[in-house]
Design a protein around this motif. Sequence first.
Motif, mmCIF file in Angstrom:
data_model
loop_
_atom_site.group_PDB
_atom_site.id
_atom_site.type_symbol
_atom_site.label_atom_id
_atom_site.label_comp_id
_atom_site.label_asym_id
_atom_site.label_seq_id
_atom_site.Cartn_x
_atom_site.Cartn_y
_atom_site.Cartn_z
ATOM 1 N N LYS A 288 -24.757 54.620 -15.702
ATOM 2 C CA LYS A 288 -23.715 53.455 -15.333
ATOM 3 C C LYS A 288 -23.401 53.223 -13.962
ATOM 4 O O LYS A 288 -23.279 52.296 -13.418
ATOM 5 N N ARG A 289 -23.177 54.776 -13.495
ATOM 6 C CA ARG A 289 -22.768 54.522 -12.096
ATOM 7 C C ARG A 289 -23.996 53.980 -11.070
ATOM 8 O O ARG A 289 -23.644 53.241 -10.051
ATOM 9 N N ARG A 290 -25.305 54.212 -11.339
ATOM 10 C CA ARG A 290 -26.256 53.552 -10.590
ATOM 11 C C ARG A 290 -26.358 52.189 -10.853
ATOM 12 O O ARG A 290 -26.479 51.204 -10.027
ATOM 13 N N ALA A 291 -26.048 51.699 -12.246
ATOM 14 C CA ALA A 291 -25.899 50.146 -12.428
ATOM 15 C C ALA A 291 -24.684 49.688 -11.654
ATOM 16 O O ALA A 291 -24.816 48.658 -10.977
ATOM 17 N N ASP A 292 -23.747 50.357 -11.305
ATOM 18 C CA ASP A 292 -22.697 49.880 -10.512
ATOM 19 C C ASP A 292 -23.149 49.576 -9.088
ATOM 20 O O ASP A 292 -22.740 48.509 -8.338
ATOM 21 N N VAL A 293 -23.873 50.638 -8.516
ATOM 22 C CA VAL A 293 -24.567 50.388 -7.260
ATOM 23 C C VAL A 293 -25.385 49.291 -7.271
ATOM 24 O O VAL A 293 -25.085 48.493 -6.090
ATOM 25 N N ILE A 294 -26.075 48.955 -7.927
ATOM 26 C CA ILE A 294 -27.064 47.774 -7.988
ATOM 27 C C ILE A 294 -26.097 46.422 -7.993
ATOM 28 O O ILE A 294 -26.393 45.429 -7.147
ATOM 29 N N GLU A 295 -25.292 46.564 -8.771
ATOM 30 C CA GLU A 295 -24.272 45.363 -8.879
ATOM 31 C C GLU A 295 -23.539 45.109 -7.620
ATOM 32 O O GLU A 295 -23.485 44.183 -7.108
ATOM 33 N N ALA A 296 -22.845 46.139 -7.154
ATOM 34 C CA ALA A 296 -22.165 45.941 -5.764
ATOM 35 C C ALA A 296 -23.235 45.676 -4.924
ATOM 36 O O ALA A 296 -23.102 44.865 -3.857
ATOM 37 N N LEU A 297 -24.445 46.116 -4.774
ATOM 38 C CA LEU A 297 -25.252 45.662 -3.791
ATOM 39 C C LEU A 297 -25.833 44.086 -3.850
ATOM 40 O O LEU A 297 -25.819 43.280 -3.003
ATOM 41 N N ALA A 298 -25.858 43.788 -5.145
ATOM 42 C CA ALA A 298 -26.251 42.359 -5.393
ATOM 43 C C ALA A 298 -24.905 41.544 -4.856
ATOM 44 O O ALA A 298 -25.242 40.324 -4.392
ATOM 45 N N ARG A 299 -23.895 41.984 -5.250
ATOM 46 C CA ARG A 299 -22.636 41.169 -4.784
ATOM 47 C C ARG A 299 -22.497 41.079 -3.361
ATOM 48 O O ARG A 299 -22.147 40.217 -2.812
ATOM 49 N N HIS A 300 -22.753 42.103 -2.475
ATOM 50 C CA HIS A 300 -22.681 42.133 -1.275
ATOM 51 C C HIS A 300 -23.944 41.028 -0.681
ATOM 52 O O HIS A 300 -23.423 40.309 0.254
ATOM 53 N N ALA A 301 -25.134 41.070 -1.124
ATOM 54 C CA ALA A 301 -25.819 40.197 -0.690
ATOM 55 C C ALA A 301 -25.324 38.792 -0.886
ATOM 56 O O ALA A 301 -25.732 38.025 0.042
ATOM 57 N N ARG A 302 -24.994 38.492 -2.205
ATOM 58 C CA ARG A 302 -24.280 37.028 -2.372
ATOM 59 C C ARG A 302 -23.556 36.750 -1.284
ATOM 60 O O ARG A 302 -23.403 35.691 -0.776
ATOM 61 N N LEU A 303 -22.294 37.470 -1.111
ATOM 62 C CA LEU A 303 -21.252 37.356 -0.265
ATOM 63 C C LEU A 303 -21.857 37.049 1.239
ATOM 64 O O LEU A 303 -21.193 36.403 1.882
ATOM 65 N N ARG A 304 -22.647 37.898 1.526
ATOM 66 C CA ARG A 304 -23.444 37.638 2.893
ATOM 67 C C ARG A 304 -24.311 36.274 2.990
ATOM 68 O O ARG A 304 -24.852 36.086 4.230
ATOM 69 N N GLY A 305 -24.400 35.580 1.791
ATOM 70 C CA GLY A 305 -25.309 34.597 1.920
ATOM 71 C C GLY A 305 -26.758 34.392 1.979
ATOM 72 O O GLY A 305 -27.470 33.664 2.059
ATOM 73 N N SER A 306 -27.030 35.878 1.191
ATOM 74 C CA SER A 306 -28.524 35.942 1.062
ATOM 75 C C SER A 306 -29.280 34.967 -0.143
ATOM 76 O O SER A 306 -28.460 34.274 -0.972
ATOM 77 N N TRP A 307 -30.401 34.731 0.026
ATOM 78 C CA TRP A 307 -31.114 33.995 -1.025
ATOM 79 C C TRP A 307 -31.528 34.902 -2.111
ATOM 80 O O TRP A 307 -32.416 35.870 -1.985
#
Length: 646
Positions: free
Chosen positions: A521-540
């Motif tokens: 579950k904690r690694r899923a949190d890492v992936i979720e946080a990473l995807a959120r970070h990319a979205r906030l940075r304006g990534s495609w």
Amino acid sequence: MSPSNLHSAARRPSGRRVLALALLLLGALAAPRAQAQGIHPEVTLTQPYDDVANGLAWLSAARTPQIGILAPPAFADSAYATEKAYADEVVRGWEYFLVGLDIPYRILEDSSLTDASLAPLRLIVLPASSVMSAPHQAAVRRYIERGGGVIASGPIATMAAPGEPADDRFMQDVFGLRLAGVLPDTINGVDVSLRGGHPITDGLPDGYAFNVGRAPGVTLAVPLRNESLGSTKNYSGQLLSEDPTLFAHGRFGAGEFVWMGFTGRDVSRIPDSQQVFQALMINAMACLTRTPAVAIRPWPRGAKSAFVLAVLPEIGHQPYQFLTVMDVLMEALRAEQAPATFFLTTDETIFYPQLVRQMGEEGEVALSADTDELLAGQPPALQRQRLEHAMAAFEAQTGQRPAGLYAPGGLYDVETLKTAHELGLSYVLDATPGFRVPTFVRWERELDYRDSLLLGGTPPRDVVRFYPSELTNPAYWGSQSSPNAMIVRMASALKGDLDRIETSGGLFLYAFEPGIQALTKRRADVIEALARHARLRGSWMTTLGEVGAWWKQRDNLSVRLQADRRDEAFDVVLQNDGPEAVRAVTLAMQLYDRSETVLDVAGADWRLDEASNALILVVDTARPGETVISVRLAPRPESLSSAIGR
């Protein structure tokens, strides 16, 4: 052939292009030791690379030469003869380069390095200037301080005269570089990887690595107060001690400079390497002379980067491993609306059809051969048989043909690439970290010459290749002692890596292997946080299939720049040589200190990027043929026209 002969030829008003070819040939015959810088056939002054163009034509049309090349001083000291011969060769390489681009120039002799001789020039080149007297150092310093541009290579002003070594004070004071010696004897050469997100590297392949071989002129330096435009690694991929640079850009007073620890003769003779290097030099000339330039950005809709998650099978895996991690992974991806690309073997598609349908709903399902047995090294007929069988089974189970391939273990050979192209696969995922943007596989160049005779008119670009980000390599995390500490470090490091890629306009490809990185579950949190970070940075946020489709379309685009005689208006001409329209194309136009004078733009939406000071142009639809964007500027008391002496 002496520099003065080339100098005279370069200033003739006509016939220079033919003369350049003749000079290149004569140079090869008359000076067999020289490896003079050639002119790549695809490099032109106004379009140095498919993705970038500029208005440097004024360098050829100017009434007087705007570029000066400093020749090495002449000394009778015999101990200096070898170094003098090398310096002459490097200067001659620059002369070949400028003659081939139809640019007149001046040779600056040691006796003529004065304020009066430098004042009319917009750019001076110091190709081999380790010997420089104190008065000449002062003249160059004043020239840059007053707004001049300098391209330099190697140690500068480290000797007042042959046999009279000085220190690197001039380098530190003017260029902000501390010399760090030359390549160690144990290193035969290095790779210099370009860093994107800079006017000098704009429009060039981010992460492209020059192979710079050992030569007397390869000099390492440690940046003190400037920008390093590339990382320097040995052939094993390891950074050198002190993290030195071989390529830097900086300012001194009102002027700017580009410094290289190598010359064009030290760059690999591979045509692609020469093309990118020469495009860099043209970009540097545009940047240092404040000449407007325009580049095609890598991603659509103005996105600064692209973010893709790829789920990969491993050799020796069991299909049920997907079941143990997929629910929590899907939940994390849905939370951030981040589609993924799932690579499956035929085994997975047969064993778990419902899971395959779910993957298709959450992103893209792609192919990883029939089983996890390696393809690389197997006979061509067997590779083709296996991939044909895998594609047929894939289509039967999913109802669609796969777009791309991840060969088992991420390993493939040229026959794998050739078969993938012939079977209609559009991309291949490479397990080795590499470029930050996709590249086209020119697999036919890797074939044995006997095979290449059979290729006929095969297109030079066939399959798009993707590389995962360096920090997603499982080996990077294999030595971590504490799982919890590793997860924290992983999240922080991955976000930092994504930020660096976002700055340089690259593709962040996170390669997730369910078996090696057993998902908690904690690694899923890492992936979720990473995807959120990319979205906030304006990534495609997208899939590899969508990136591959975009890159194929983008490969049909090129750009050129046309200016009026007063440089108060520019036409940016976007050329689409493909059969279909390309949507949401983004261009970046560098106007440097003139960016605040934009009055109007017709043909595209636009904004000024505060971070890069670039004019961002977004073309909603680039139809086949030409799309013209007109940029009108406000007149200023001292226009660029008067500044360049037209």
